[in-house]
Design an enzyme around this catalytic site. Sequence first.
Site: not given
Length: 394
Positions: A9, A111-112
């Site tokens: 993350d 973003d993960e």
Amino acid sequence: MNKIIFHIDVNNAFLSWSAVYRLKQGEKIDIRTIPSAIGGDEASRRGVILAKSNPAKKFGVVTGESIFSAKKKCPNLKLYPSEFNVYRYYSGEVIKIFKEYTDFIEKYSIDESFLDVTAIAGKNPYELAYEIKERIKKELGFTVNVGISTNKLLAKMASEFEKPDKIHTLYPEEIKKKLWPLPVEELFMVGKKAKSRLNDMYIFTIGDLAGYDVSLLKQKFKSYGEMIWKYANGIGSDDVIYTEEEAKLISSELTLPSDVQSRDEAHKILLEISKKICRRLRDMKRYSSTISVHIKTSDFINYSHQRKLKAATNSTKIVYDIACQLFDNKWQYEPVRLLGISLSGLCEEIIEQTSLFDDIKDNNLKNQKIDSVMDKLQDKYGEDIINRFNSLNK
């Protein structure tokens, strides 16, 4: 043999990515080090906070609140426009690094990602996680957290422990020590409303929830009760879902820090989501023939509403207008905790069902030209250089 799953993350992604980009453009101040935020229009104080720096967080600024509210808390807050072309670029650069290690990558959000590293982790997965984390920091200029476990749920929970720039493990044998003492609201999918109801049942920690009678939880919360009981006991999937096929659907959603209880506020959120998802669709050179709006209430009840279009589109205005109509038709005036839009039926050109809809196609093409001009201007001068939706900012 248990799998080894990483959840990686990016720490404070939007603000970090904007900071790195601006530093490379010659900006002297790292916006991560000052009270700053991404989103909205500083001049009119319209819009919502999409990301905030740690110094801004100390003033109580939270993601999803209005610019007006954030400025009241932190008068010196510096606002910067969202730069989704920059975010897409750095998200892609992270994936490139992942692909040097494994093809088993599930992009959970911009973003993960989940990585199945079972085949390459060896006897010390921590060393592999450290290598990937440090490469991202050195090569790209921002930090990530890495959670390590045997399934996706526990890996994600591990990555949420202390931040930023950390690696944490949460193996099944560590659940009792690391997970169960935590407040119940720190469990994935347990929000403020559920926390209050669980506390009323004398469930204060994740361990309390794990040891509770699941049949009673099902009576009280229905399927949601069984789900969070499983999560509290570390039960989750270890299947990292990856595909090389072209996307058939794209979606974007925003979980709100406080309940939205008015139509106008919901429409503002849908506007931000529409701008983001339609720009992504145009970058893919694709059109969507079906629009869906997803709503999650403060009681964690999920429902959605969709519409099949007469002609496929990638127009921000058309998607936004229909998303608002779908929301208005479905919303029952409950407090809303999450809003999302998904676009499906993706295709490479505008296809209208019959010649009776030439007016729809003409409207589509007109909006497409406007969007194209706006995209070019925003890429060159920033997201806030032009805004076609001034009529919304009353």
